[in-house]
Write a protein that holds these residues in place. Structure first.
Motif, short mmCIF file in Angstrom:
data_model
loop_
_atom_site.label_atom_id
_atom_site.label_comp_id
_atom_site.label_asym_id
_atom_site.label_seq_id
_atom_site.Cartn_x
_atom_site.Cartn_y
_atom_site.Cartn_z
N ASP A 1 0.85 -1.18 0.00
CA ASP A 1 0.00 0.00 0.00
C ASP A 1 0.88 1.23 0.00
N THR A 2 0.37 2.33 -0.47
CA THR A 2 1.13 3.57 -0.50
C THR A 2 1.27 4.10 0.92
N PRO A 3 2.50 4.36 1.38
CA PRO A 3 2.69 4.83 2.75
C PRO A 3 2.32 6.30 2.90
N ASP A 4 2.12 6.69 4.13
CA ASP A 4 1.91 8.11 4.41
C ASP A 4 3.23 8.83 4.18
N GLU A 5 3.16 10.09 3.76
CA GLU A 5 4.37 10.86 3.53
C GLU A 5 4.95 11.23 4.90
N GLU A 6 5.91 10.44 5.33
CA GLU A 6 6.47 10.61 6.66
C GLU A 6 7.94 10.17 6.62
N ASP A 7 8.86 11.13 6.62
CA ASP A 7 10.27 10.78 6.59
C ASP A 7 10.82 10.55 7.98
N GLU A 8 10.60 11.48 8.86
CA GLU A 8 11.13 11.38 10.21
C GLU A 8 10.00 11.49 11.22
N PRO A 9 10.09 10.73 12.31
CA PRO A 9 9.06 10.86 13.34
C PRO A 9 9.20 12.19 14.07
N GLU A 10 8.09 12.79 14.42
CA GLU A 10 8.11 14.06 15.15
C GLU A 10 8.04 13.75 16.64
N ILE A 11 9.06 14.16 17.36
CA ILE A 11 9.09 13.96 18.80
C ILE A 11 8.38 15.13 19.45
N ALA A 12 7.25 14.84 20.09
CA ALA A 12 6.44 15.90 20.68
C ALA A 12 6.92 16.29 22.07
N LYS A 13 7.55 15.35 22.77
CA LYS A 13 7.96 15.62 24.15
C LYS A 13 9.13 14.73 24.51
N ARG A 14 10.03 15.25 25.30
CA ARG A 14 11.17 14.48 25.77
C ARG A 14 11.22 14.62 27.29
N LYS A 15 11.31 13.50 28.00
CA LYS A 15 11.33 13.51 29.46
C LYS A 15 12.60 12.86 29.97
N THR A 16 13.09 13.34 31.07
CA THR A 16 14.18 12.67 31.76
C THR A 16 13.72 12.43 33.19
N PHE A 17 14.12 11.31 33.75
CA PHE A 17 13.76 11.01 35.12
C PHE A 17 14.74 10.01 35.70
N TYR A 18 14.75 9.95 37.00
CA TYR A 18 15.62 9.03 37.73
C TYR A 18 15.06 7.61 37.60
N VAL A 19 15.91 6.65 37.22
CA VAL A 19 15.49 5.27 37.09
C VAL A 19 15.83 4.55 38.38
N LYS A 20 14.80 4.19 39.13
CA LYS A 20 14.96 3.60 40.46
C LYS A 20 15.19 2.09 40.38
N VAL A 21 16.00 1.57 41.29
CA VAL A 21 16.22 0.13 41.40
C VAL A 21 15.01 -0.48 42.10
N MET A 22 14.40 -1.51 41.46
CA MET A 22 13.24 -2.16 42.05
C MET A 22 13.03 -3.53 41.44
N THR A 23 12.07 -4.27 41.99
CA THR A 23 11.70 -5.57 41.45
C THR A 23 10.63 -5.39 40.39
N VAL A 24 10.34 -6.45 39.67
CA VAL A 24 9.30 -6.41 38.65
C VAL A 24 7.95 -6.08 39.30
N GLU A 25 7.68 -6.69 40.45
CA GLU A 25 6.41 -6.47 41.14
C GLU A 25 6.27 -5.01 41.55
N GLU A 26 7.35 -4.40 42.05
CA GLU A 26 7.31 -2.98 42.43
C GLU A 26 7.08 -2.10 41.19
N ALA A 27 7.70 -2.46 40.09
CA ALA A 27 7.54 -1.68 38.85
C ALA A 27 6.09 -1.75 38.35
N ILE A 28 5.49 -2.94 38.42
CA ILE A 28 4.09 -3.09 38.01
C ILE A 28 3.19 -2.24 38.91
N LEU A 29 3.44 -2.28 40.21
CA LEU A 29 2.66 -1.48 41.15
C LEU A 29 2.80 0.01 40.84
#
Length: 175
Positions: free
Chosen positions: A109-137
């Motif tokens: 199929d003909t693709p949409d005219e899209e060369d580069e993705p537009e990044i609308a927002k960029r976030k930075t944050f501290y990545v905490k050490v935790m278990t999978v269960e804590e991350a899900i919570l």
């Protein structure tokens, strides 16, 4: 391309396996011989789901389709994968550092005219050490569908996410 075909809750006939080989051979000019393709067919009630995942040089391409008939689902998933590759053709070429690949417009199929993705927002944050269960919570408390954290056992940065079936998945770096 190395193709592995897996059937879950279904026995796959040889003619279907040959059809998969023939349909995926259309992607041989895009992917190298060392690319690994896994085709998974799952039978659930009266629906057939076909998933194709192709791995090459750290890049992953995945598409899935569900239909009443296995062959119909295969056609849909091959078309979806082709469209995905077509839409991302320029990024694919840069990522693979290969010669430009000429794909016929009539196949996809003909693709949409899209060369580069537009990044609308960029976030930075501290990545905490935790278990999978804590991350899900933490993910559930934030009302998000995914959450990035540092695994306490491995020290690697992982991502936990909520799947469409209501279960959870974990993305872990390889190697």
């Amino acid at each position: 391309m190395n193709i592995k075909i897996v059937g879950r809750k279904v026995n796959l006939r040889e003619n279907f396996k040959e059809l998969v080989q023939r349909k995926l051979s259309k992607f041989d000019r895009i992917f190298d011989e060392d690319a690994d393709a896994t085709v998974t067919v799952t039978l659930e009630k009266n629906r057939q789901t076909v998933e194709i995942m192709i791995k090459q040089r750290g890049m992953l391409y995945r598409a899935e389709a569900t239909a009443p008939e296995m062959n119909e689902a295969l056609d849909d998933v091959v078309a979806a994968l082709g469209n995905q590759i077509r839409r991302n053709k320029k990024r694919l070429e840069r990522a693979q550092k290969m010669q430009p690949v000429e794909l016929p417009d009539t196949y996809y199929d003909t693709p949409d005219e899209e060369d580069e993705p537009e990044i609308a927002k960029r976030k930075t944050f501290y990545v905490k050490v935790m278990t999978v269960e804590e991350a899900i919570l933490q993910m559930e408390m934030l009302g998000h569908t995914f959450f990035m954290y540092r695994d306490g056992d491995t020290g690697e940065i992982d991502v936990v996410y909520k799947r469409r079936d209501g279960k959870y998945g974990v993305l872990e770096p390889e190697g």
